[in-house]
Design an enzyme around this catalytic site. Structure first.
Site, short mmCIF file in Angstrom:
data_model
loop_
_atom_site.label_atom_id
_atom_site.label_comp_id
_atom_site.label_asym_id
_atom_site.label_seq_id
_atom_site.Cartn_x
_atom_site.Cartn_y
_atom_site.Cartn_z
N LYS A 1 2.48 21.47 41.73
CA LYS A 1 3.25 20.41 40.66
C LYS A 1 1.64 19.69 40.77
CE LYS A 1 8.10 19.48 41.10
NZ LYS A 1 8.33 18.66 42.85
N ASP B 1 1.69 15.15 53.44
CA ASP B 1 3.80 15.11 53.43
C ASP B 1 3.93 14.30 54.33
OD1 ASP B 1 6.21 15.39 53.70
OD2 ASP B 1 6.48 17.97 54.45
N ASN C 1 0.02 5.40 47.10
CA ASN C 1 1.24 4.65 46.30
C ASN C 1 2.50 5.49 46.60
OD1 ASN C 1 2.06 4.62 43.18
ND2 ASN C 1 2.03 7.24 43.94
N TYR D 1 15.40 -0.04 51.96
CA TYR D 1 14.09 0.27 50.94
C TYR D 1 13.57 -0.96 50.68
CZ TYR D 1 10.94 0.66 46.44
OH TYR D 1 9.80 0.54 45.90
N LYS E 1 9.21 -2.14 51.92
CA LYS E 1 8.80 -2.93 50.83
C LYS E 1 7.66 -4.13 51.43
CE LYS E 1 8.10 0.34 48.92
NZ LYS E 1 6.62 1.43 48.72
#
Length: 326
Positions: free
Chosen positions: A64, A89, A116, A201, A205
């Protein structure tokens, strides 16, 4: 959390202080963008490459990444920079040292690392290769190890660069304001996560914000500025694990990924960001968070500063998880 804080991130003013239009030539600079083969990372990579930088697209899938690189190069025939794939990874800590070493074999300096890459709302019970709650493993612990292993190249760049211009940029989210638990990170949940993917999640963050702030206090990291940013609510594959109903509900407030790249660009390269801004959080499309939650602010402060010291403890926990892989 105030209504104003949520509103200004959901509906940012149409002001983009740093974009591909006014970003200076980046010839001679070396950058890494993790998760750079799609979404906001891909947009950022393309901007940097078109400004003649050397850019490493760090991601799991070589197929990709190479396809994305080929497409960017085809759209950018006049660019004189370099665009390379770097295998990374973040779900498997055993592989990250080799990724950092591969970069070190090719480059002696690194000017900005954009952490990111990340995952969102994976099913409860999902684990990394090392058995960590997967949001924590991929969004926090993996990037923590990668950044630590790249410290020699970051410090080498900082030795000859203006102060505050060599940076590590972490990725946060508006959900830190609305869904992160009290204090941002609940230390007991690091080993016993709750069955709530959105909370997990949001905690990861918030964890990135903690790591960004704590970095600036740690010996050996002083010359490299560390901060975090919420790129914005973007139409990317970050929503792939959420329900169709939720995706339909949020669709009206999602923006094109290029907008988020402008937030990241500002955090990483704006001259308006300086030495004293370590640990701060940028929000769309290039400005400072106006009113962080009080409990988050207390967590970012050490106990000596009158805070709770949670950021310090979270850093130590991440360090313990990664020690055998350094």
């Amino acid at each position: 959390m105030s209504f104003k804080t949520q509103w200004t991130q959901l509906f940012p003013p149409n002001h983009h202080p740093l974009t591909e239009r006014n970003l200076p030539n980046q010839s001679g600079k070396v950058f890494i963008v993790t998760g750079g083969n799609s979404g906001v990372g891909l947009e950022l990579v393309e901007i940097l490459y078109n400004k003649n930088a050397t850019v490493y697209m760090a991601s799991r899938s070589q197929e990709k990444a190479l396809a994305a690189i080929k497409a960017i190069q085809a759209r950018s025939p006049l660019a004189t920079g370099r665009l390379d794939f770097l295998h990374l990874d973040l779900n498997d800590l055993t592989t990250i040292k080799a990724s950092a070493a591969a970069f070190g074999e090719r480059e002696s300096a690194l000017h900005v690392l954009w952490n990111n890459a990340g995952i969102s709302a994976v099913p409860a019970g999902s684990l990394s290769k090392q058995g960590l709650e997967q949001h924590l493993g991929v969004n926090c612990v993996g990037p923590f190890l990668f950044a630590q292993l790249l410290l020699p190249q970051l410090r080498a760049a900082a030795a000859s660069a203006p102060k505050g211009t060599v940076r590590v940029v972490w990725s946060s989210s508006a959900l830190v304001d609305s869904r992160a638990p009290p204090g941002g990170v609940v230390l007991e949940e690091l080993s016993s996560p709750v069955e709530d993917p959105v909370r997990n999640y949001a905690m990861s963050k918030a964890g990135n914000w903690m790591l960004a702030a704590e970095w600036n206090r740690r010996p050996g990291c002083e010359d490299v500025l560390s901060l975090t940013q919420n790129p914005g609510n973007l139409s990317t594959n970050i929503w792939q694990h959420t329900s169709k109903v939720l995706r339909l509900l949020v669709w009206p407030v999602l923006y094109k990924p290029r907008n988020g790249a402008h937030t990241m660009l500002w955090a990483g390269l704006s001259p308006d960001v300086g030495e004293g801004d370590g640990g701060r959080c940028a929000i769309p499309w290039g400005r400072w968070h106006p009113e962080p939650r009080h409990d988050i602010v207390q967590s970012l402060k050490s106990k000596d500063e009158g805070g709770s010291g949670i950021a310090n403890e979270f850093w130590d926990w991440c360090e313990k998880q990664t020690l055998q892989y350094t």
